[in-house]
Design a protein around this motif. Structure first.
Motif, PDB file in Angstrom:
ATOM      1  N   GLU A   1      50.474   8.714  32.663  1.00 45.94           N
ATOM      2  CA  GLU A   1      48.926   9.749  32.160  1.00 45.94           C
ATOM      3  C   GLU A   1      48.752  10.438  31.924  1.00 45.94           C
ATOM      4  O   GLU A   1      47.727  11.150  31.366  1.00 45.94           O
ATOM      5  CB  GLU A   1      48.494   9.461  34.201  1.00 45.94           C
ATOM      6  CG  GLU A   1      49.113   7.925  34.350  1.00 45.94           C
ATOM      7  CD  GLU A   1      48.773   7.602  36.164  1.00 45.94           C
ATOM      8  OE1 GLU A   1      48.750   8.566  36.788  1.00 45.94           O
ATOM      9  OE2 GLU A   1      48.166   6.161  36.573  1.00 45.94           O
TER      10      GLU A   1
ATOM     11  N   ARG B   1      45.803   4.460  37.514  1.00 47.89           N
ATOM     12  CA  ARG B   1      44.025   3.836  36.308  1.00 47.89           C
ATOM     13  C   ARG B   1      45.543   2.926  35.536  1.00 47.89           C
ATOM     14  O   ARG B   1      46.708   3.186  35.183  1.00 47.89           O
ATOM     15  CB  ARG B   1      43.884   4.777  36.381  1.00 47.89           C
ATOM     16  CG  ARG B   1      44.323   5.886  35.494  1.00 47.89           C
ATOM     17  CD  ARG B   1      43.263   6.810  34.550  1.00 47.89           C
ATOM     18  NE  ARG B   1      44.417   7.863  34.047  1.00 47.89           N
ATOM     19  CZ  ARG B   1      44.831   7.971  32.803  1.00 47.89           C
ATOM     20  NH1 ARG B   1      44.796   6.892  32.248  1.00 47.89           N
ATOM     21  NH2 ARG B   1      45.547   8.581  32.357  1.00 47.89           N
TER      22      ARG B   1
ATOM     23  N   LEU C   1      51.552   3.612  38.352  1.00 46.78           N
ATOM     24  CA  LEU C   1      50.287   4.255  37.002  1.00 46.78           C
ATOM     25  C   LEU C   1      48.493   4.032  38.633  1.00 46.78           C
ATOM     26  O   LEU C   1      48.134   3.336  39.448  1.00 46.78           O
ATOM     27  CB  LEU C   1      49.753   3.433  36.418  1.00 46.78           C
ATOM     28  CG  LEU C   1      50.897   3.608  35.381  1.00 46.78           C
ATOM     29  CD1 LEU C   1      50.801   2.223  34.135  1.00 46.78           C
ATOM     30  CD2 LEU C   1      50.698   4.568  34.723  1.00 46.78           C
TER      31      LEU C   1
ATOM     32  N   LEU D   1      46.196   2.197  31.620  1.00 46.06           N
ATOM     33  CA  LEU D   1      46.490   3.347  30.376  1.00 46.06           C
ATOM     34  C   LEU D   1      44.994   3.356  29.313  1.00 46.06           C
ATOM     35  O   LEU D   1      44.854   1.999  29.380  1.00 46.06           O
ATOM     36  CB  LEU D   1      47.515   4.042  29.933  1.00 46.06           C
ATOM     37  CG  LEU D   1      48.756   3.419  30.270  1.00 46.06           C
ATOM     38  CD1 LEU D   1      50.163   4.351  30.103  1.00 46.06           C
ATOM     39  CD2 LEU D   1      48.636   4.600  31.472  1.00 46.06           C
TER      40      LEU D   1
END
Length: 191
Positions: free
Chosen positions: A187, A31, A29, A33
């Motif tokens: 994402e 960022r 990821l 979530l």
């Protein structure tokens, strides 16, 4: 046909090969979530603190054991404690149970997925990864029946294909793809 509403939570299940898969999933990821991530992994460990530390270290995300009556927060990762089923109540808070094992497991992926499906319905997104039994298949079926979405790791690329294959056979999936392709999809689906 109306657009699917944004998820309120992501639930994840895995078994054999799960720690490595979770490292890739969470570490992939770009960022955190904007929803809580709640997971069950059949780790075989009696103490999940080290498991949480390993996941946090690899992903850079806050990872902690779920606690009774806790309200999960966006951007956080919650792990089912060893020896307890993790459920989501209708008010979105966690509940822990020592009810009998389901699919030879406690915590059980099915128990988490089915209770989360009842709590979040069409606002739930589930991910089922590598594993050596069929735990999670019934939960995936329930999530889809209540309007939620299910992502299943492609069994051909899973470290142990039994769990994702069982889910696909019983419940199907909204998305079935290699593990490396799941983080960017999460994402996209959790803007």
């Amino acid at each position: 046909m109306s657009a699917q509403p944004s998820p309120l939570a992501v639930v994840v299940g895995c078994s054999a090969g799960g720690l490595a898969a979770l490292h890739l999933l969470l570490g992939g990821l770009s960022r955190p979530l904007p929803v809580p991530v709640v997971l069950v992994c059949h780790s075989g460990s009696e103490d999940m603190r080290l498991f949480c530390e390993l996941l946090a270290g690899r992903s850079g995300l806050p990872v902690r054991e779920a606690e009774e009556r806790q309200l999960p927060q966006p951007g956080q990762v919650y792990v089912a404690p060893s020896g307890y089923h993790l459920l989501v109540e209708h008010d979105g808070r966690f509940a822990l149970s020592v009810d009998p094992r389901v699919a030879f497991s406690r915590p059980s992926i099915d128990v988490l997925f089915e209770s989360a499906a009842e709590a979040w319905r069409e606002r739930l997104l589930a991910v089922l990864l590598t594993g050596a039994n069929a735990d999670g298949a019934h939960g995936c079926r329930r999530i889809r029946a209540l309007g939620g979405r299910v992502i299943v790791e492609d069994p051909r690329t899973a470290q142990v294909p039994i769990m994702p294959a069982a889910a696909l056979e019983l419940a199907g999936a909204d998305h079935c793809l290699p593990l490396a392709d799941i983080p960017p999809l999460l994402e996209t689906l959790c803007p």
